[in-house]
Design an enzyme around this catalytic site. Structure first.
Site, mmCIF file in Angstrom:
data_model
loop_
_atom_site.group_PDB
_atom_site.id
_atom_site.type_symbol
_atom_site.label_atom_id
_atom_site.label_comp_id
_atom_site.label_asym_id
_atom_site.label_seq_id
_atom_site.Cartn_x
_atom_site.Cartn_y
_atom_site.Cartn_z
ATOM 1 N N GLN A 57 0.848 -1.190 0.000
ATOM 2 C CA GLN A 57 0.000 0.000 0.000
ATOM 3 C C GLN A 57 0.886 1.244 0.000
ATOM 4 O OE1 GLN A 57 -3.306 -0.465 -0.401
ATOM 5 N NE2 GLN A 57 -2.715 -2.613 -0.442
ATOM 6 N N GLY A 58 0.447 2.301 -0.669
ATOM 7 C CA GLY A 58 1.199 3.544 -0.681
ATOM 8 C C GLY A 58 2.087 3.715 -1.894
ATOM 9 N N CYS A 59 2.031 2.768 -2.817
ATOM 10 C CA CYS A 59 2.817 2.860 -4.045
ATOM 11 C C CYS A 59 1.896 3.267 -5.187
ATOM 12 C CB CYS A 59 3.478 1.516 -4.380
ATOM 13 S SG CYS A 59 4.747 1.025 -3.206
ATOM 14 N N THR A 60 2.340 4.197 -6.019
ATOM 15 C CA THR A 60 1.572 4.599 -7.188
ATOM 16 C C THR A 60 1.467 3.442 -8.167
ATOM 17 O OG1 THR A 60 2.324 6.866 -6.906
ATOM 18 C CG2 THR A 60 1.413 6.295 -9.046
ATOM 19 N N SER A 61 2.598 2.762 -8.396
ATOM 20 C CA SER A 61 2.616 1.563 -9.236
ATOM 21 C C SER A 61 2.147 0.383 -8.395
ATOM 22 C CB SER A 61 4.036 1.281 -9.726
ATOM 23 O OG SER A 61 4.549 2.391 -10.408
#
Length: 152
Positions: A57-61
């Protein structure tokens, strides 16, 4: 000439070789290509590990990290495999796994991947979203290490 000795189980070079290789590459285009090449060398993530539980969680990709814990006499040892749908992020996963995979949970918790990220000059050459995603990956790995110690 770039060194490429493999970190056990990840398909990536040893972290010391990665650091040395970065020092040999003066041009950022070459460094970007190297990061992407590191990502291409990752051991493929099995489809069974592409689950919501393994998604960072927290990744754009999209980023997945799967963790295996082995109980050893000196504490739990964590092995990681990972993947991303973005080439550069897949390379960042490779760098992170080279630093932490196959290490004791206590070593992982005392390591500072963020400092290495900055030492390699990655923070200043990547978007803030990529840097935040890297921090999310580090947080996930640390949480897994803490959980492994709690279950020891």
């Amino acid at each position: 000439m770039l060194k490429m000795a493999q970190t056990a189980g990840t398909g990536t070079p040893d972290i010391d070789d990665i650091i040395e290789n970065f020092s040999l590459l003066d041009d950022w285009d070459d460094r970007y290509r190297y990061v992407i090449e590191l990502g291409r060398g990752l051991v493929p993530l099995p489809d069974a590990d592409r689950t919501d539980a393994n998604k960072v969680q927290g990744c754009t990709s999209q980023v997945w990290l799967a963790t295996a814990v082995e109980r050893g006499p000196d504490g739990p040892v964590l092995d990681f495999i990972g993947d991303s749908d973005a080439h550069i992020v897949r390379g960042l996963v490779a760098i992170l796994l080279a630093m932490v995979s196959g290490r004791r949970a206590s070593e992982i918790l005392s390591a500072d991947p963020i400092a290495l990220f900055e030492k390699l000059g990655l923070r200043e050459h990547l978007t803030p979203q990529r840097s935040n995603g890297f921090r999310s990956m580090v947080g996930r790995i640390r949480a897994d290490a803490q959980a492994a110690l709690a279950g020891a």
